[in-house]
Design a protein around this motif. Structure first.
Motif, PDB file in Angstrom:
ATOM      1  N   ASN A 159       6.265  22.283  67.540  1.00 48.60           N
ATOM      2  CA  ASN A 159       7.327  22.601  66.582  1.00 48.60           C
ATOM      3  C   ASN A 159       8.542  23.282  67.204  1.00 48.60           C
ATOM      4  OD1 ASN A 159       5.906  21.566  64.333  1.00 48.60           O
ATOM      5  ND2 ASN A 159       4.575  23.355  64.402  1.00 48.60           N
ATOM      6  N   THR A 160       8.631  23.226  68.524  1.00 47.69           N
ATOM      7  CA  THR A 160       9.830  23.780  69.169  1.00 47.69           C
ATOM      8  C   THR A 160      11.042  22.957  68.720  1.00 47.69           C
ATOM      9  OG1 THR A 160       8.561  24.604  71.030  1.00 47.69           O
ATOM     10  CG2 THR A 160      10.895  24.193  71.434  1.00 47.69           C
ATOM     11  N   LYS A 161      12.094  23.681  68.284  1.00 45.23           N
ATOM     12  CA  LYS A 161      13.226  23.004  67.626  1.00 45.23           C
ATOM     13  C   LYS A 161      13.944  22.039  68.582  1.00 45.23           C
ATOM     14  CE  LYS A 161      16.752  25.492  66.392  1.00 45.23           C
ATOM     15  NZ  LYS A 161      17.417  26.635  65.751  1.00 45.23           N
ATOM     16  N   ASP A 162      14.261  22.527  69.779  1.00 41.56           N
ATOM     17  CA  ASP A 162      15.019  21.695  70.711  1.00 41.56           C
ATOM     18  C   ASP A 162      14.414  21.892  72.102  1.00 41.56           C
ATOM     19  OD1 ASP A 162      16.837  20.479  72.334  1.00 41.56           O
ATOM     20  OD2 ASP A 162      18.571  21.633  71.654  1.00 41.56           O
ATOM     21  N   LEU A 163      13.451  21.028  72.420  1.00 41.60           N
ATOM     22  CA  LEU A 163      12.686  21.204  73.666  1.00 41.60           C
ATOM     23  C   LEU A 163      13.613  21.201  74.892  1.00 41.60           C
ATOM     24  CD1 LEU A 163       9.827  21.485  74.853  1.00 41.60           C
ATOM     25  CD2 LEU A 163       9.685  18.987  74.931  1.00 41.60           C
ATOM     26  N   LYS A 164      14.578  20.287  74.886  1.00 42.45           N
ATOM     27  CA  LYS A 164      15.459  20.158  76.064  1.00 42.45           C
ATOM     28  C   LYS A 164      16.244  21.447  76.321  1.00 42.45           C
ATOM     29  CE  LYS A 164      19.277  17.396  77.791  1.00 42.45           C
ATOM     30  NZ  LYS A 164      20.174  16.275  77.543  1.00 42.45           N
TER      31      LYS A 164
ATOM     32  N   ASN B 249       5.853  10.878  80.359  1.00 43.86           N
ATOM     33  CA  ASN B 249       7.330  10.876  80.272  1.00 43.86           C
ATOM     34  C   ASN B 249       7.913  11.785  79.205  1.00 43.86           C
ATOM     35  OD1 ASN B 249       8.385   9.408  82.366  1.00 43.86           O
ATOM     36  ND2 ASN B 249       7.822   7.463  81.370  1.00 43.86           N
ATOM     37  N   LEU B 250       7.169  12.796  78.801  1.00 50.08           N
ATOM     38  CA  LEU B 250       7.720  13.760  77.826  1.00 50.08           C
ATOM     39  C   LEU B 250       8.940  14.463  78.436  1.00 50.08           C
ATOM     40  CD1 LEU B 250       7.289  15.353  75.101  1.00 50.08           C
ATOM     41  CD2 LEU B 250       6.058  17.040  76.468  1.00 50.08           C
ATOM     42  N   ILE B 251       8.823  14.761  79.745  1.00 46.89           N
ATOM     43  CA  ILE B 251       9.908  15.480  80.415  1.00 46.89           C
ATOM     44  C   ILE B 251      10.675  14.497  81.308  1.00 46.89           C
ATOM     45  CG2 ILE B 251      10.475  17.405  81.962  1.00 46.89           C
ATOM     46  CD1 ILE B 251       9.237  18.318  79.260  1.00 46.89           C
ATOM     47  N   THR B 252      11.927  14.256  80.934  1.00 49.17           N
ATOM     48  CA  THR B 252      12.763  13.304  81.669  1.00 49.17           C
ATOM     49  C   THR B 252      13.775  14.070  82.530  1.00 49.17           C
ATOM     50  OG1 THR B 252      14.049  13.198  79.632  1.00 49.17           O
ATOM     51  CG2 THR B 252      12.518  11.383  80.043  1.00 49.17           C
ATOM     52  N   GLU B 253      14.477  13.326  83.376  1.00 55.77           N
ATOM     53  CA  GLU B 253      15.356  13.933  84.383  1.00 55.77           C
ATOM     54  C   GLU B 253      16.379  14.898  83.763  1.00 55.77           C
ATOM     55  OE1 GLU B 253      17.543  11.045  86.584  1.00 55.77           O
ATOM     56  OE2 GLU B 253      18.391  12.554  87.940  1.00 55.77           O
ATOM     57  N   ASP B 254      16.946  14.508  82.621  1.00 55.28           N
ATOM     58  CA  ASP B 254      17.997  15.315  81.994  1.00 55.28           C
ATOM     59  C   ASP B 254      17.474  16.623  81.393  1.00 55.28           C
ATOM     60  OD1 ASP B 254      16.575  13.568  80.279  1.00 55.28           O
ATOM     61  OD2 ASP B 254      17.968  14.037  78.658  1.00 55.28           O
ATOM     62  N   MET B 255      16.142  16.805  81.377  1.00 58.81           N
ATOM     63  CA  MET B 255      15.572  18.003  80.748  1.00 58.81           C
ATOM     64  C   MET B 255      15.251  19.104  81.757  1.00 58.81           C
ATOM     65  SD  MET B 255      12.999  16.079  78.120  1.00 58.81           S
ATOM     66  CE  MET B 255      12.502  17.467  77.121  1.00 58.81           C
ATOM     67  N   VAL B 256      15.595  18.860  83.031  1.00 59.68           N
ATOM     68  CA  VAL B 256      15.207  19.806  84.089  1.00 59.68           C
ATOM     69  C   VAL B 256      16.415  20.113  84.957  1.00 59.68           C
ATOM     70  CG1 VAL B 256      13.576  20.185  85.981  1.00 59.68           C
ATOM     71  CG2 VAL B 256      12.936  18.673  84.115  1.00 59.68           C
ATOM     72  N   LYS B 257      16.597  21.381  85.305  1.00 60.58           N
ATOM     73  CA  LYS B 257      17.750  21.691  86.168  1.00 60.58           C
ATOM     74  C   LYS B 257      17.420  21.424  87.643  1.00 60.58           C
ATOM     75  CE  LYS B 257      17.215  26.696  86.533  1.00 60.58           C
ATOM     76  NZ  LYS B 257      17.829  27.992  86.313  1.00 60.58           N
ATOM     77  N   ASP B 258      18.473  21.289  88.434  1.00 67.13           N
ATOM     78  CA  ASP B 258      18.330  20.783  89.806  1.00 67.13           C
ATOM     79  C   ASP B 258      17.358  21.547  90.697  1.00 67.13           C
ATOM     80  OD1 ASP B 258      20.088  18.881  89.147  1.00 67.13           O
ATOM     81  OD2 ASP B 258      21.670  19.489  90.562  1.00 67.13           O
ATOM     82  N   ASP B 259      17.423  22.875  90.622  1.00 65.86           N
ATOM     83  CA  ASP B 259      16.623  23.633  91.590  1.00 65.86           C
ATOM     84  C   ASP B 259      15.295  24.129  90.995  1.00 65.86           C
ATOM     85  OD1 ASP B 259      17.769  25.311  89.815  1.00 65.86           O
ATOM     86  OD2 ASP B 259      18.385  26.837  91.275  1.00 65.86           O
TER      87      ASP B 259
ATOM     88  N   ILE C 184       6.301  24.535  83.511  1.00 63.74           N
ATOM     89  CA  ILE C 184       4.888  24.115  83.514  1.00 63.74           C
ATOM     90  C   ILE C 184       4.707  23.216  82.295  1.00 63.74           C
ATOM     91  CG2 ILE C 184       2.471  24.913  83.496  1.00 63.74           C
ATOM     92  CD1 ILE C 184       3.969  26.361  85.715  1.00 63.74           C
ATOM     93  N   VAL C 185       4.213  22.007  82.486  1.00 64.81           N
ATOM     94  CA  VAL C 185       4.087  21.073  81.362  1.00 64.81           C
ATOM     95  C   VAL C 185       2.630  20.682  81.173  1.00 64.81           C
ATOM     96  CG1 VAL C 185       4.993  18.990  80.291  1.00 64.81           C
ATOM     97  CG2 VAL C 185       6.355  20.186  82.011  1.00 64.81           C
ATOM     98  N   ALA C 186       2.072  21.001  80.005  1.00 65.13           N
ATOM     99  CA  ALA C 186       0.650  20.733  79.722  1.00 65.13           C
ATOM    100  C   ALA C 186       0.527  20.241  78.289  1.00 65.13           C
ATOM    101  CB  ALA C 186      -0.179  22.005  79.940  1.00 65.13           C
ATOM    102  N   VAL C 187       0.844  18.965  78.094  1.00 64.92           N
ATOM    103  CA  VAL C 187       0.841  18.398  76.743  1.00 64.92           C
ATOM    104  C   VAL C 187      -0.083  17.184  76.628  1.00 64.92           C
ATOM    105  CG1 VAL C 187       2.280  17.254  74.992  1.00 64.92           C
ATOM    106  CG2 VAL C 187       3.138  19.285  76.174  1.00 64.92           C
ATOM    107  N   GLY C 188       0.032  16.245  77.581  1.00 64.65           N
ATOM    108  CA  GLY C 188      -0.746  15.013  77.476  1.00 64.65           C
ATOM    109  C   GLY C 188       0.070  13.874  76.904  1.00 64.65           C
TER     110      GLY C 188
END
Ligand code: NAP
Length: 294
Positions: free
Chosen positions: A193-198, A215-225, A208-212
């Protein structure tokens, strides 16, 4: 090119050290450490996980005692077996492979395990010790494995923003508690229920991603470093095993990332061995296991 956090190689290295440790106990005339492994039913994935855990035990010299029970076993019968193992001086740890069949209440089973033998660290007493920052509890295997891996690769936590995606009792929640323990990092926990995951994940220094969900986490959702730890295990229709993160898109963008397979999975198994030895050491009056000094 990102640093690949190689859990497979690190787990192999630690297993070799644990093997030597166990040889040291045997040479002192002590009995072998012992882990009781309970598997209920025929779930193919659970059978594979149990096989891997037992092989790892054998490698380091931990005696693994198998209890393969039929799907039809009742909750009371299972609790009776756990009661016997709780009272058996020669059994150090008790592991009940999850998930259990739906007619068995998982929480009742977790609570029937003696907290001192709760090798998975899921008992409310051990969870409570983790939540209150006490050092004497047993830490759930996946968060412990991730912690050991981050420390091995010297990932800085002080004043970092950690974002944990997924809030299960076995990964997301204990992981976030572990990061809070020394009050080094600032922790955000995201869930269904997180409003805006990105908007949350793009803030993360350590994600840390633990969902199952592949491709839940795509390139645009993560910062470079960022440092990205992918806990997810998903089998695609073509048989390929992937995590929750788009590894191909991120492997040249972030500062460090775990692969799937070969990242968190082997570290989880090695943490089970560490937890078994932690219990064994406590019983025999040795100091806390150095790998669990957090
Ligand atoms: P789980 O019990 O299903 O928990 C997943 C969590 O993610 C729940 O809190 C769930 O919320 C939440 N969630 C669902 N959809 C979401 C979304 N779109 N955005 C954010 N959060 C969402 O699973 P788990 O046992 O924690 O395991 C998670 C994954 O890690 C699985 O793929 C599992 O196979 C893998 N795993 C790997 C290891 C390893 O050693 N590598 C160990 C354990 C687990 P709800 O409860 O509301 O659905």
């Amino acid at each position: 090119m990102s640093l690949i956090l190689n859990g497979k190689d690190l787990a192999e290295k630690i297993k070799k050290e644990l093997k030597k440790e166990v040889e040291g106990y045997i040479s002192k005339g002590l009995r072998k450490p012992a882990l009781a492994v309970i598997l209920v039913g025929e779930d193919p994935a659970s059978k594979v996980y149990v096989k891997r855990k037992k092989e790892a035990c054998e490698y380091v010299g931990i005696n693994s005692l198998s209890f393969n029970l039929p799907e039809s076993i009742t909750e009371i019968e299972l609790i009776e077996l756990i009661g016997k193992l709780n009272g058996d001086e020669d059994v150090d740890g008790i592991l009940v492979q999850l998930p259990l069949p739906s007619h068995i209440n998982t929480q009742n089973i977790i609570e029937s395990i003696n907290p001192d033998k709760d090798v998975d660290g899921f008992h409310p007493l051990n969870m409570g010790k983790l939540a209150t920052g006490m050092s004497s509890g047993i830490i759930p295997c996946t968060p412990l494995g991730i912690w050991i891996m981050l420390k091995h690769y010297k990932i800085e936590l002080f004043k970092k923003d950690v974002v944990v995606v997924g809030a299960s009792n076995i990964v997301g929640k204990p992981m976030s508690l572990l990061f809070l323990k020394n009050e080094e990092a600032t922790v955000t926990v995201c869930h269904r229920n997180t409003k805006d995951l990105k908007s949350q994940t793009t803030k993360a220094d350590i994600l840390i991603v633990a969902v199952g969900k592949p491709n839940l986490i795509t390139e645009d959702m993560v910062k470079d470093d960022a440092v990205v730890v992918d806990v997810g295990i998903n089998r695609l229709e073509n048989g390929r095993l992937v995590g929750d993160v788009d590894f191909e898109a991120l492997k040249n963008k972030v500062s460090a990332i775990t692969p799937v397979p070969g990242g968190v999975g082997p570290m989880t198994v090695v943490s089970l061995l560490i937890n078994t030895l932690t219990i064994y050491r406590k019983k025999h009056g040795f100091s806390v296991h150095p790998l669990t000094e957090i």
